[in-house]
Each structure stands twice: as C-alpha cells, then as structure tokens.
Design a protein around this motif. Structure first.
Motif, PDB file in Angstrom:
ATOM      1  N   ALA A  63       4.082   3.597  11.127  1.00 59.25           N
ATOM      2  CA  ALA A  63       5.141   3.496  10.119  1.00 59.25           C
ATOM      3  C   ALA A  63       6.408   2.934  10.749  1.00 59.25           C
ATOM      4  CB  ALA A  63       5.425   4.868   9.515  1.00 59.25           C
ATOM      5  N   ARG A  64       7.139   2.168   9.970  1.00 65.01           N
ATOM      6  CA  ARG A  64       8.427   1.640  10.408  1.00 65.01           C
ATOM      7  C   ARG A  64       9.495   2.231   9.502  1.00 65.01           C
ATOM      8  NH1 ARG A  64       7.895  -3.113  13.792  1.00 65.01           N
ATOM      9  NH2 ARG A  64      10.156  -3.122  13.684  1.00 65.01           N
ATOM     10  N   GLY A  65      10.088   3.329   9.947  1.00 61.75           N
ATOM     11  CA  GLY A  65      11.123   3.956   9.133  1.00 61.75           C
ATOM     12  C   GLY A  65      10.599   4.356   7.761  1.00 61.75           C
ATOM     13  N   PHE A  66      11.170   3.741   6.739  1.00 58.10           N
ATOM     14  CA  PHE A  66      10.801   4.080   5.358  1.00 58.10           C
ATOM     15  C   PHE A  66       9.614   3.268   4.840  1.00 58.10           C
ATOM     16  CE2 PHE A  66      15.222   5.382   5.760  1.00 58.10           C
ATOM     17  CZ  PHE A  66      15.227   6.620   5.134  1.00 58.10           C
ATOM     18  N   SER A  67       8.914   2.557   5.730  1.00 58.40           N
ATOM     19  CA  SER A  67       7.857   1.648   5.260  1.00 58.40           C
ATOM     20  C   SER A  67       6.732   2.372   4.527  1.00 58.40           C
ATOM     21  CB  SER A  67       7.285   0.836   6.431  1.00 58.40           C
ATOM     22  OG  SER A  67       6.619   1.661   7.372  1.00 58.40           O
ATOM     23  N   SER A  68       6.343   3.559   4.995  1.00 57.90           N
ATOM     24  CA  SER A  68       5.255   4.283   4.321  1.00 57.90           C
ATOM     25  C   SER A  68       5.669   4.714   2.916  1.00 57.90           C
ATOM     26  CB  SER A  68       4.830   5.515   5.135  1.00 57.90           C
ATOM     27  OG  SER A  68       4.170   5.124   6.311  1.00 57.90           O
ATOM     28  N   LEU A  69       6.914   5.149   2.781  1.00 61.25           N
ATOM     29  CA  LEU A  69       7.426   5.533   1.460  1.00 61.25           C
ATOM     30  C   LEU A  69       7.404   4.325   0.520  1.00 61.25           C
ATOM     31  CD1 LEU A  69       8.881   7.331  -0.612  1.00 61.25           C
ATOM     32  CD2 LEU A  69      11.039   6.785   0.568  1.00 61.25           C
ATOM     33  N   LEU A  70       7.886   3.190   1.001  1.00 59.56           N
ATOM     34  CA  LEU A  70       7.901   1.977   0.175  1.00 59.56           C
ATOM     35  C   LEU A  70       6.487   1.520  -0.175  1.00 59.56           C
ATOM     36  CD1 LEU A  70      10.791   0.258   2.081  1.00 59.56           C
ATOM     37  CD2 LEU A  70      10.807   0.666  -0.376  1.00 59.56           C
ATOM     38  N   HIS A  71       5.564   1.677   0.784  1.00 57.44           N
ATOM     39  CA  HIS A  71       4.169   1.301   0.544  1.00 57.44           C
ATOM     40  C   HIS A  71       3.559   2.154  -0.578  1.00 57.44           C
ATOM     41  CE1 HIS A  71      -0.112   0.642   1.097  1.00 57.44           C
ATOM     42  NE2 HIS A  71      -0.262   1.921   1.375  1.00 57.44           N
ATOM     43  N   VAL A  72       3.736   3.461  -0.491  1.00 54.30           N
ATOM     44  CA  VAL A  72       3.153   4.359  -1.504  1.00 54.30           C
ATOM     45  C   VAL A  72       3.788   4.103  -2.870  1.00 54.30           C
ATOM     46  CG1 VAL A  72       2.729   6.755  -2.191  1.00 54.30           C
ATOM     47  CG2 VAL A  72       2.659   6.131   0.225  1.00 54.30           C
ATOM     48  N   ARG A  73       5.108   3.965  -2.906  1.00 50.74           N
ATOM     49  CA  ARG A  73       5.778   3.756  -4.186  1.00 50.74           C
ATOM     50  C   ARG A  73       5.386   2.411  -4.804  1.00 50.74           C
ATOM     51  NH1 ARG A  73       6.116   6.800  -6.930  1.00 50.74           N
ATOM     52  NH2 ARG A  73       7.906   6.090  -8.116  1.00 50.74           N
ATOM     53  N   GLY A  74       5.173   1.402  -3.945  1.00 52.98           N
ATOM     54  CA  GLY A  74       4.813   0.082  -4.469  1.00 52.98           C
ATOM     55  C   GLY A  74       3.384   0.017  -4.966  1.00 52.98           C
ATOM     56  N   GLU A  75       2.472   0.668  -4.234  1.00 50.14           N
ATOM     57  CA  GLU A  75       1.054   0.552  -4.566  1.00 50.14           C
ATOM     58  C   GLU A  75       0.578   1.645  -5.522  1.00 50.14           C
ATOM     59  OE1 GLU A  75      -2.947  -0.828  -2.161  1.00 50.14           O
ATOM     60  OE2 GLU A  75      -1.050  -0.545  -1.130  1.00 50.14           O
TER      61      GLU A  75
END
Length: 212
Positions: A63-75
């Motif tokens: 994960a890069r910082g908030f990348s996992s959060l953005l990934h889950v919210r986007g997908e």
C-alpha cells in the motif's frame, strides 16, 4: 437476517485477532475474512461479494499511504470502509474522510468505541474522532482526479510510482505492453500530469503525515 461478513485488513496478526474479538462480542453471528497486504485485500474483495464492511489499516505491505482506501472505494463503492490506524494525526483523519472512508478508528480507542463506530457505519452513518485539521481543497481535487481512473489504471499508476517501466508493468500486471502504454497515456491525461515523474509525485502525496 444473514450473519454480516467483515473484512479485517491489517498486517499485524495480533491486532487482527484483537479486532475480531471486539467484533465477536458485539456481533455474535458475524463472519470475518482476513487480509495482511494490499494484494490479499484485493483477492479477498474479489472472492467475497457478500462483504458488508472493510476495516482497513493504511500501513500494509503493497500500500502507498491512502492507496488501498482509494482502491476499495473506486472498485467497490457499495462497501463502506472504516480506517483503523495507529496514525492519529488530525490531517490523516481528515484525508481518510475526504478519500471516502465512512469512519476512522484510532488503534488506541477503547473496545466500546470501536464497536460503536462499526455499528454506526453499518447503520448507514459515519464515525470520526474530533478533527482539528481543516478540509483541504487540494485533497478534494486530488480525490476527484483519482476517482476518474479505472481500477486497472490505478494499479498501473502505483507501478509508475514504484519507478517501473512499461515492460515491467506489463509483466507485473499480466498485460500487453501496448495496453500499458494506452493506460499510461490515459492516466497522465486524467491526472493532468505532463510526465510519469509528476504522476509519481502525486502518488507520493498520498503518504500520510508522520505521527512524530
């Protein structure tokens, strides 16, 4: 009513166990799925469409910082995400909210507060500690730009941030090199970046502030 299924994503087994215990005391019939990295998080989301809530640590391998959060919210925009983090910096909390989290639970929070936060989010609400940080227009603009990316483009962007060349990205993601080239062009256009370096710097800005 069927038993709710929660995804607990944290790279520390002891904390996952402790959080699952908190859940079990409040939701006796619940089921849990565990993930210890960004990669296993993605797999778990694909394999368990019945998930009702993701409890997400920001600092996991891959994960890069908030990348996992953005990934889950986007997908998976229909699945609420509660960030559970040891980094309680006010701006981290505010950014988690701006990037789409439904809640933020400090790891230092009492079990009762954790359970209350989770119940609130499951009921359609949100739960955040009091925040001193102001809303950031820059973060709002960044979140809006990143929301334009497809899940595959987001994966390519993270590879760009890691300094991978198109050929390496193609190998990493199992894509044709020409497909990667098309994705990179689209990413730079959507993010209004003129170069891969500029896109990498943008991803770097997703890193949370230090608690120090």
């Amino acid at each position: 009513m069927p038993a709710p299924t929660f995804l607990v994503a944290d790279d520390h087994p002891l904390f996952r166990t402790a959080l699952i215990q908190v859940l079990r005391e409040r939701f006796a019939q619940m089921r849990t799925v565990e993930a210890a990295s960004a990669a296993t998080l993605g797999t778990a989301l694909q394999e368990h469409p019945e998930l009702e809530l993701v409890l997400l640590d920001l600092a996991m391998p891959g994960a890069r910082g908030f990348s996992s959060l953005l990934h889950v919210r986007g997908e998976y925009p229909e699945i609420p995400v509660v960030v559970v983090s040891s980094n309680e910096h006010p701006r981290v909390i505010r950014r988690a909210q701006q990037f789409g989290a439904a809640g933020f639970i400090p790891k230092s929070a009492p079990a009762e507060d954790m359970a209350l936060a989770i119940e609130t989010v499951l009921d359609g609400g949100s739960w955040f500690p009091p925040m001193a940080a102001e809303r950031s227009e820059a973060d709002a603009a960044l979140a809006a730009k990143l929301a334009q990316l497809t899940p595959q483009q987001f994966r390519v962007l993270l590879c760009i941030a890691d300094g991978l060349l198109n050929k390496q990205i193609a190998h990493e993601l199992g894509l044709a090199e020409n497909t990667v080239k098309v994705h990179v062009t689209a990413i730079l256009k959507k993010l209004e970046c003129y170069s891969r370096t500029q896109a990498a710097v943008l991803v770097k800005s997703l890193e949370p502030e230090s608690t120090a």
